[in-house]
Design a protein around this motif. Structure first.
Motif, PDB file in Angstrom:
ATOM      1  N   ARG A 180     -10.912  -4.183   2.304  1.00 41.14           N
ATOM      2  CA  ARG A 180      -9.914  -3.689   0.553  1.00 41.14           C
ATOM      3  C   ARG A 180     -10.027  -3.686  -0.833  1.00 41.14           C
ATOM      4  NH1 ARG A 180      -3.290  -5.212   3.090  1.00 41.14           N
ATOM      5  NH2 ARG A 180      -4.161  -3.559   4.918  1.00 41.14           N
ATOM      6  N   LEU A 181     -11.376  -5.332  -1.212  1.00 43.84           N
ATOM      7  CA  LEU A 181     -11.814  -5.395  -1.701  1.00 43.84           C
ATOM      8  C   LEU A 181     -12.916  -4.948  -2.177  1.00 43.84           C
ATOM      9  CD1 LEU A 181     -11.111  -9.549  -2.246  1.00 43.84           C
ATOM     10  CD2 LEU A 181     -10.270  -7.826  -3.897  1.00 43.84           C
ATOM     11  N   LEU A 194     -14.020  -2.392  -4.982  1.00 40.42           N
ATOM     12  CA  LEU A 194     -15.244  -2.348  -6.219  1.00 40.42           C
ATOM     13  C   LEU A 194     -16.078  -1.424  -6.081  1.00 40.42           C
ATOM     14  CD1 LEU A 194     -15.944  -6.152  -5.449  1.00 40.42           C
ATOM     15  CD2 LEU A 194     -15.087  -4.878  -7.219  1.00 40.42           C
ATOM     16  N   ALA A 195     -16.263  -0.447  -4.694  1.00 43.90           N
ATOM     17  CA  ALA A 195     -16.657   0.843  -5.144  1.00 43.90           C
ATOM     18  C   ALA A 195     -16.281   1.487  -5.693  1.00 43.90           C
ATOM     19  CB  ALA A 195     -16.700   1.086  -3.087  1.00 43.90           C
ATOM     20  N   GLY A 220     -11.921  -4.005 -11.188  1.00 43.20           N
ATOM     21  CA  GLY A 220     -11.332  -3.768 -10.116  1.00 43.20           C
ATOM     22  C   GLY A 220      -9.583  -5.361  -9.199  1.00 43.20           C
ATOM     23  N   GLY A 221     -10.245  -6.100 -10.209  1.00 45.97           N
ATOM     24  CA  GLY A 221      -9.017  -7.459 -10.621  1.00 45.97           C
ATOM     25  C   GLY A 221      -8.157  -6.952 -11.520  1.00 45.97           C
ATOM     26  N   HIS A 222      -8.106  -6.345 -12.225  1.00 48.17           N
ATOM     27  CA  HIS A 222      -7.451  -6.050 -13.293  1.00 48.17           C
ATOM     28  C   HIS A 222      -6.360  -4.348 -11.915  1.00 48.17           C
ATOM     29  CE1 HIS A 222      -4.914  -4.359 -16.305  1.00 48.17           C
ATOM     30  NE2 HIS A 222      -4.457  -3.351 -16.030  1.00 48.17           N
ATOM     31  N   VAL A 260      -4.892  -1.274  -3.171  1.00 44.98           N
ATOM     32  CA  VAL A 260      -5.729   0.321  -2.331  1.00 44.98           C
ATOM     33  C   VAL A 260      -4.688   1.248  -1.566  1.00 44.98           C
ATOM     34  CG1 VAL A 260      -6.813   0.234  -0.325  1.00 44.98           C
ATOM     35  CG2 VAL A 260      -7.138  -1.111  -1.042  1.00 44.98           C
ATOM     36  N   LEU A 261      -3.753   1.026  -1.120  1.00 48.86           N
ATOM     37  CA  LEU A 261      -2.776   1.997  -0.770  1.00 48.86           C
ATOM     38  C   LEU A 261      -2.682   3.111  -2.102  1.00 48.86           C
ATOM     39  CD1 LEU A 261       0.015   0.188   1.310  1.00 48.86           C
ATOM     40  CD2 LEU A 261      -1.597   2.022   2.226  1.00 48.86           C
ATOM     41  N   ALA A 262      -2.832   2.554  -3.370  1.00 43.48           N
ATOM     42  CA  ALA A 262      -2.274   3.731  -4.293  1.00 43.48           C
ATOM     43  C   ALA A 262      -3.173   4.343  -4.294  1.00 43.48           C
ATOM     44  CB  ALA A 262      -2.454   3.025  -5.664  1.00 43.48           C
ATOM     45  N   ARG A 263      -4.585   4.258  -4.348  1.00 39.13           N
ATOM     46  CA  ARG A 263      -5.644   4.469  -4.223  1.00 39.13           C
ATOM     47  C   ARG A 263      -6.935   5.788  -3.471  1.00 39.13           C
ATOM     48  NH1 ARG A 263      -8.161   4.359  -9.282  1.00 39.13           N
ATOM     49  NH2 ARG A 263     -10.776   4.711  -8.524  1.00 39.13           N
ATOM     50  N   TRP A 264      -6.108   5.086  -1.785  1.00 40.34           N
ATOM     51  CA  TRP A 264      -6.813   5.560  -0.745  1.00 40.34           C
ATOM     52  C   TRP A 264      -6.381   6.917  -0.686  1.00 40.34           C
ATOM     53  CZ3 TRP A 264      -9.742   3.298   2.526  1.00 40.34           C
ATOM     54  CH2 TRP A 264     -10.387   3.628   3.617  1.00 40.34           C
TER      55      TRP A 264
END
Length: 185
Positions: A24-25, A29-30, A39-41, A76-80
């Motif tokens: 997921r990280l 990051l990608a 990515g951290g934010h 991740v779910l918000a951007r998947w």
């Protein structure tokens, strides 16, 4: 997240979401061309935390807390698959979907009647208007109870009332959803 919400999420994806926190990280990051600050934010953690998680040096890498793991999962779910989700949603709203469930379903009748609500397996095609109403409710923050009411009304119309050709004043009972799946397209 309730059964109906989970079923809608499964229907909107064509590929599974990365399972491990590390995967997921990498996805986050990608999306930001490898930069650890955005990515951290996006995950709600500091840039240094992300750097520690993705480093290859032994002893430096530390596991993240359950709160941070939850934040990463939400990001991740918000951007998947946003375009896939939009396309599948538009298709469901235009053409309808097939709803598969195992739940307590029936209509109110006199005590002792075989028509009392009971656990049933149901596979029923529902029109695009129901999909629009479900997605609109979901976007507005409707909970599992409101989504159950929407589906009960639609299932009652399609299943018991046969599209409005019989049983006009019937009160539908739909509860105790064990699972809910949606087939779109």
């Amino acid at each position: 997240m309730g059964q109906i919400e989970q079923g809608l999420e499964r229907a909107l994806r064509t590929r599974p979401v990365p399972a491990s926190t590390e995967a997921r990280l990498r996805f986050l990051l990608a999306a930001h061309r490898g930069s650890t600050r955005p990515g951290g934010h996006r995950a709600g953690v500091s840039q240094r935390s992300v750097q520690r998680w993705v480093t290859k040096k032994p002893g430096v890498r530390r596991p993240s807390s359950p709160t941070q793991i939850g934040a990463i999962e939400e990001a991740v779910l918000a951007r998947w698959q946003p375009r896939v989700r939009a396309r599948v949603r538009a298709q469901a709203e235009a053409e309808g979907f097939v709803f598969h469930t195992r739940a307590r379903f029936g209509f109110a009748a006199a005590a002792g009647s075989s028509d009392d609500p009971r656990v049933r397996w149901i596979t029923q095609g529902l029109p695009g208007e129901v999909a629009r109403e479900l997605f609109a409710g979901r976007d507005a923050g409707a909970g599992e109870q409101q989504q159950t009411v929407i589906l009960a009304r639609a299932l009652g119309h399609a299943y018991f009332r046969d599209g409005g050709r019989r049983a006009r004043g019937l009160h539908i009972a739909f509860s105790d959803v064990e699972f809910a799946d949606f087939s779109i397209g």
